[in-house]
Design a protein around this motif. Structure first.
Motif, mmCIF file in Angstrom:
data_model
loop_
_atom_site.group_PDB
_atom_site.id
_atom_site.type_symbol
_atom_site.label_atom_id
_atom_site.label_comp_id
_atom_site.label_asym_id
_atom_site.label_seq_id
_atom_site.Cartn_x
_atom_site.Cartn_y
_atom_site.Cartn_z
ATOM 1 N N ALA A 144 22.827 26.789 33.114
ATOM 2 C CA ALA A 144 21.886 26.029 32.297
ATOM 3 C C ALA A 144 20.535 26.040 33.006
ATOM 4 C CB ALA A 144 22.378 24.595 32.113
ATOM 5 N N ALA A 145 19.467 26.078 32.239
ATOM 6 C CA ALA A 145 18.124 26.173 32.815
ATOM 7 C C ALA A 145 17.822 25.029 33.774
ATOM 8 C CB ALA A 145 17.089 26.210 31.694
ATOM 9 N N ASP A 146 18.407 23.854 33.517
ATOM 10 C CA ASP A 146 18.130 22.681 34.352
ATOM 11 C C ASP A 146 19.256 22.372 35.340
ATOM 12 O OD1 ASP A 146 19.812 22.079 32.253
ATOM 13 O OD2 ASP A 146 18.971 20.087 31.877
ATOM 14 N N ALA A 147 20.150 23.337 35.561
ATOM 15 C CA ALA A 147 21.254 23.124 36.499
ATOM 16 C C ALA A 147 20.835 23.457 37.927
ATOM 17 C CB ALA A 147 22.452 23.983 36.105
ATOM 18 N N VAL A 148 21.402 22.734 38.875
ATOM 19 C CA VAL A 148 21.193 23.019 40.295
ATOM 20 C C VAL A 148 22.208 24.080 40.710
ATOM 21 C CG1 VAL A 148 21.263 22.089 42.635
ATOM 22 C CG2 VAL A 148 20.389 20.676 40.751
ATOM 23 N N GLU A 149 21.733 25.226 41.170
ATOM 24 C CA GLU A 149 22.646 26.306 41.558
ATOM 25 C C GLU A 149 23.006 26.192 43.038
ATOM 26 O OE1 GLU A 149 22.843 31.199 41.641
ATOM 27 O OE2 GLU A 149 21.636 30.172 40.127
ATOM 28 N N ILE A 150 24.301 26.324 43.320
ATOM 29 C CA ILE A 150 24.788 26.262 44.698
ATOM 30 C C ILE A 150 25.633 27.502 44.966
ATOM 31 C CG2 ILE A 150 26.117 24.954 46.392
ATOM 32 C CD1 ILE A 150 25.648 22.446 44.705
ATOM 33 N N ASP A 151 25.199 28.323 45.893
ATOM 34 C CA ASP A 151 25.946 29.521 46.276
ATOM 35 C C ASP A 151 26.956 29.128 47.352
ATOM 36 O OD1 ASP A 151 26.897 31.956 47.293
ATOM 37 O OD2 ASP A 151 25.019 32.976 46.848
ATOM 38 N N THR A 152 28.238 29.254 47.025
ATOM 39 C CA THR A 152 29.292 28.816 47.942
ATOM 40 C C THR A 152 29.820 29.949 48.824
ATOM 41 O OG1 THR A 152 31.134 29.247 46.404
ATOM 42 C CG2 THR A 152 29.988 27.137 46.186
ATOM 43 N N ASP A 211 33.366 21.166 51.779
ATOM 44 C CA ASP A 211 32.842 19.844 52.138
ATOM 45 C C ASP A 211 31.319 19.798 52.031
ATOM 46 O OD1 ASP A 211 35.352 18.849 52.591
ATOM 47 O OD2 ASP A 211 35.304 19.148 54.763
ATOM 48 N N GLN A 212 30.668 20.891 52.405
ATOM 49 C CA GLN A 212 29.208 20.937 52.326
ATOM 50 C C GLN A 212 28.739 20.954 50.876
ATOM 51 O OE1 GLN A 212 27.440 23.950 54.795
ATOM 52 N NE2 GLN A 212 25.372 23.618 53.988
ATOM 53 N N VAL A 213 29.476 21.665 50.030
ATOM 54 C CA VAL A 213 29.138 21.706 48.600
ATOM 55 C C VAL A 213 29.276 20.309 47.993
ATOM 56 C CG1 VAL A 213 29.758 22.647 46.344
ATOM 57 C CG2 VAL A 213 29.886 24.106 48.374
ATOM 58 N N ILE A 214 30.379 19.654 48.314
ATOM 59 C CA ILE A 214 30.631 18.307 47.794
ATOM 60 C C ILE A 214 29.551 17.339 48.264
ATOM 61 C CG2 ILE A 214 32.211 16.332 47.916
ATOM 62 C CD1 ILE A 214 34.484 18.476 48.171
ATOM 63 N N ASP A 215 29.208 17.423 49.543
ATOM 64 C CA ASP A 215 28.180 16.539 50.103
ATOM 65 C C ASP A 215 26.837 16.758 49.419
ATOM 66 O OD1 ASP A 215 27.251 14.629 52.182
ATOM 67 O OD2 ASP A 215 26.067 16.343 52.852
ATOM 68 N N THR A 216 26.518 18.014 49.127
ATOM 69 C CA THR A 216 25.257 18.335 48.448
ATOM 70 C C THR A 216 25.202 17.683 47.068
ATOM 71 O OG1 THR A 216 25.049 20.463 49.595
ATOM 72 C CG2 THR A 216 23.823 20.201 47.527
ATOM 73 N N ILE A 217 26.300 17.788 46.325
ATOM 74 C CA ILE A 217 26.350 17.215 44.978
ATOM 75 C C ILE A 217 26.285 15.690 45.023
ATOM 76 C CG2 ILE A 217 27.822 16.887 42.945
ATOM 77 C CD1 ILE A 217 28.783 19.778 43.324
#
Length: 215
Positions: A187-195, A201-207
């Motif tokens: 989605a244009a307004d989504a935050v992209e996270i490259d895992t 744990d880092q992904v979860i903490d970021t969210i």
């Protein structure tokens, strides 16, 4: 509040979404399980997808529930049955059907009514809840995702080769991204996270930090 987490197979969506929901005390909805359950019911009842009226009638009377992260079909939990290879191999094709997709989208929206929800899938932020308060798109190199999937299969004592698993991920990416109805895309307004190179744990903490900061 709706937190949408989208992304391709093997990006870590389910694990991340479930943990985020537990931390925030939100309801977790696994949309993949919903599509698998619909597929299971259609195969079990021998429904011909080419018979549109028969398909609509089946879905109209479908006895399907999603409660406490369990899928119920006709009153019985089918969590294990929907993970069998006979169902897994059909779900992607069945989910392309516009009648099935419309039913599943409505089903997902009803589940989220009056609830704080973390929902993961491939079109949550673009189709199911385009106005979700928070949208995240998890991604990773397809070879890395293939290796993750291979490890999952090994832990489940399922026969698979690494090469075949990686190729299956590549094909799934292509099919999901190029299907006509509700294709996989950020989605244009989504935050992209490259895992690819960071842990769960880092992904979860970021969210979590993003949601708590912006909320």
């Amino acid at each position: 509040m709706i937190i949408a987490i989208d992304g391709p197979a093997g990006a870590g969506k389910s694990t991340v979404a479930k943990r985020v929901s537990e931390i925030l005390g939100f309801m977790f909805i696994d949309t993949g399980a919903i599509y698998r359950a619909i597929t299971y019911s259609l195969i079990k009842d021998g429904i011909d997808l080419n018979n549109k009226q028969l398909l609509k009638n089946h879905l109209h009377r479908l006895d399907l529930e999603y409660t406490n992260q369990h899928i119920y079909f006709q009153g019985s939990i089918i969590d294990d049955e929907i993970r069998e290879e006979t169902i897994s191999s059909k779900t992607s094709d069945y989910s392309k059907n516009p009648i099935i997709r419309s039913f599943a989208t409505d089903f997902q929206r009803k589940l989220a009514e009056n609830n704080n929800v973390v929902m993961e899938g491939r079109d949550i932020g673009t189709v199911v809840f385009p106005k979700a308060e928070f949208k995240f798109f998890l991604t990773a190199n397809y070879e890395i995702r293939g290796r993750r999937r291979y490890q999952e299969l090994k832990q489940s004592d399922k026969d698979a080769s690494l090469e075949e698993t990686i190729e299956a991920i590549r094909i799934r990416d292509n099919n999901d991204s190029n299907r006509e109805l509700a294709p996989l895309k950020r989605a244009a307004d989504a935050v992209e996270i490259d895992t690819s190179q960071i842990g769960i744990d880092q992904v979860i903490d970021t969210i979590i930090r993003y949601v708590r900061t912006e909320d």
